[in-house]
Structure formats: structure tokens, C-alpha cells
Write a protein that holds these residues in place. Sequence first.
Motif, PDB file in Angstrom:
ATOM      1  N   ARG A  29     -43.071 -69.562 -20.143  1.00 43.96           N
ATOM      2  CA  ARG A  29     -42.584 -70.904 -19.849  1.00 43.96           C
ATOM      3  C   ARG A  29     -41.265 -70.920 -19.092  1.00 43.96           C
ATOM      4  O   ARG A  29     -40.895 -71.935 -18.546  1.00 43.96           O
ATOM      5  CB  ARG A  29     -42.420 -71.702 -21.125  1.00 43.96           C
ATOM      6  CG  ARG A  29     -43.769 -72.063 -21.723  1.00 43.96           C
ATOM      7  CD  ARG A  29     -43.578 -72.963 -22.881  1.00 43.96           C
ATOM      8  NE  ARG A  29     -43.512 -72.122 -24.074  1.00 43.96           N
ATOM      9  CZ  ARG A  29     -43.241 -72.558 -25.273  1.00 43.96           C
ATOM     10  NH1 ARG A  29     -42.965 -73.808 -25.473  1.00 43.96           N
ATOM     11  NH2 ARG A  29     -43.215 -71.747 -26.298  1.00 43.96           N
ATOM     12  N   LEU A  30     -40.548 -69.821 -19.079  1.00 40.62           N
ATOM     13  CA  LEU A  30     -39.270 -69.778 -18.371  1.00 40.62           C
ATOM     14  C   LEU A  30     -39.506 -69.644 -16.878  1.00 40.62           C
ATOM     15  O   LEU A  30     -40.343 -68.876 -16.436  1.00 40.62           O
ATOM     16  CB  LEU A  30     -38.429 -68.597 -18.843  1.00 40.62           C
ATOM     17  CG  LEU A  30     -37.779 -68.738 -20.196  1.00 40.62           C
ATOM     18  CD1 LEU A  30     -36.968 -67.496 -20.507  1.00 40.62           C
ATOM     19  CD2 LEU A  30     -36.908 -69.962 -20.277  1.00 40.62           C
ATOM     20  N   ASP A  81     -35.531 -79.267 -21.077  1.00 40.32           N
ATOM     21  CA  ASP A  81     -36.795 -78.515 -21.137  1.00 40.32           C
ATOM     22  C   ASP A  81     -36.539 -77.062 -21.526  1.00 40.32           C
ATOM     23  O   ASP A  81     -37.291 -76.477 -22.304  1.00 40.32           O
ATOM     24  CB  ASP A  81     -37.527 -78.576 -19.799  1.00 40.32           C
ATOM     25  CG  ASP A  81     -38.104 -79.947 -19.497  1.00 40.32           C
ATOM     26  OD1 ASP A  81     -38.197 -80.790 -20.416  1.00 40.32           O
ATOM     27  OD2 ASP A  81     -38.457 -80.186 -18.311  1.00 40.32           O
ATOM     28  N   GLN A 105     -44.073 -67.270 -26.858  1.00 42.51           N
ATOM     29  CA  GLN A 105     -43.263 -68.469 -27.057  1.00 42.51           C
ATOM     30  C   GLN A 105     -42.427 -68.829 -25.840  1.00 42.51           C
ATOM     31  O   GLN A 105     -42.288 -69.993 -25.517  1.00 42.51           O
ATOM     32  CB  GLN A 105     -42.336 -68.273 -28.252  1.00 42.51           C
ATOM     33  CG  GLN A 105     -43.083 -68.216 -29.551  1.00 42.51           C
ATOM     34  CD  GLN A 105     -42.149 -68.007 -30.725  1.00 42.51           C
ATOM     35  OE1 GLN A 105     -40.972 -67.728 -30.561  1.00 42.51           O
ATOM     36  NE2 GLN A 105     -42.677 -68.134 -31.921  1.00 42.51           N
ATOM     37  N   ILE A 106     -41.857 -67.847 -25.172  1.00 40.30           N
ATOM     38  CA  ILE A 106     -40.879 -68.136 -24.129  1.00 40.30           C
ATOM     39  C   ILE A 106     -41.257 -67.567 -22.773  1.00 40.30           C
ATOM     40  O   ILE A 106     -41.168 -68.264 -21.760  1.00 40.30           O
ATOM     41  CB  ILE A 106     -39.498 -67.580 -24.533  1.00 40.30           C
ATOM     42  CG1 ILE A 106     -39.026 -68.226 -25.823  1.00 40.30           C
ATOM     43  CG2 ILE A 106     -38.475 -67.823 -23.430  1.00 40.30           C
ATOM     44  CD1 ILE A 106     -37.801 -67.591 -26.410  1.00 40.30           C
ATOM     45  N   HIS A 143     -35.774 -76.933 -25.172  1.00 35.60           N
ATOM     46  CA  HIS A 143     -37.010 -77.103 -25.941  1.00 35.60           C
ATOM     47  C   HIS A 143     -37.823 -75.801 -25.963  1.00 35.60           C
ATOM     48  O   HIS A 143     -38.329 -75.403 -27.011  1.00 35.60           O
ATOM     49  CB  HIS A 143     -37.840 -78.245 -25.355  1.00 35.60           C
ATOM     50  CG  HIS A 143     -39.116 -78.482 -26.077  1.00 35.60           C
ATOM     51  ND1 HIS A 143     -39.161 -79.083 -27.323  1.00 35.60           N
ATOM     52  CD2 HIS A 143     -40.396 -78.178 -25.750  1.00 35.60           C
ATOM     53  CE1 HIS A 143     -40.424 -79.127 -27.722  1.00 35.60           C
ATOM     54  NE2 HIS A 143     -41.189 -78.602 -26.788  1.00 35.60           N
ATOM     55  N   SER A 144     -37.919 -75.145 -24.817  1.00 37.38           N
ATOM     56  CA  SER A 144     -38.677 -73.887 -24.742  1.00 37.38           C
ATOM     57  C   SER A 144     -38.057 -72.810 -25.618  1.00 37.38           C
ATOM     58  O   SER A 144     -38.765 -72.036 -26.263  1.00 37.38           O
ATOM     59  CB  SER A 144     -38.727 -73.379 -23.299  1.00 37.38           C
ATOM     60  OG  SER A 144     -39.490 -74.233 -22.503  1.00 37.38           O
TER      61      SER A 144
END
Length: 69
Positions: free
Chosen positions: A14-15, A52, A10-11, A55-56
Motif C-alpha cells: 500500500r505504500l 492515508d 499490511q503495509i 491509516h496504512s
Amino acid sequence: MPRIIQWERQIGRRLRLRDLFVFFTVVRSGSMAKAAAQLNVSPPSVSEIIADLEHSLGIRLFDRSPRVS
């Protein structure tokens, strides 16, 4: 262990370090406008990065209020 794998899905991917640095700068400076000035970028750029990131993560990181003159 499954919880860590779920977090990575999930994270984790994307971070970006840049996003965390912008977040830290906003916290340290006390506002997105001041952080933008310190980072030499426009305030909308900082706002977009924070949006963003929120949202992430699926959470609201800051209470936004109109600029007080």
C-alpha cells in the motif's frame, strides 16, 4: 520470517513512493502548508496523503495544530 510477510501484507503493497516523498517534504519543510507550496499542490491534498499514510501504517505521524497567523 513471518513478521516480514505480515509487514508486506499490511503495509508493503500500500505504500507509494509519492506518499513517502510527501511525508519527507512535510518533515523537511516543517508544515503541510509549506510542503504543499513546495510540491505545487493544495494543502488539503497533502493532508489527505498524510492521512492515508497514517491509516496504512496504523500510527499518527504528525501532531496537527491550527494554523497560527
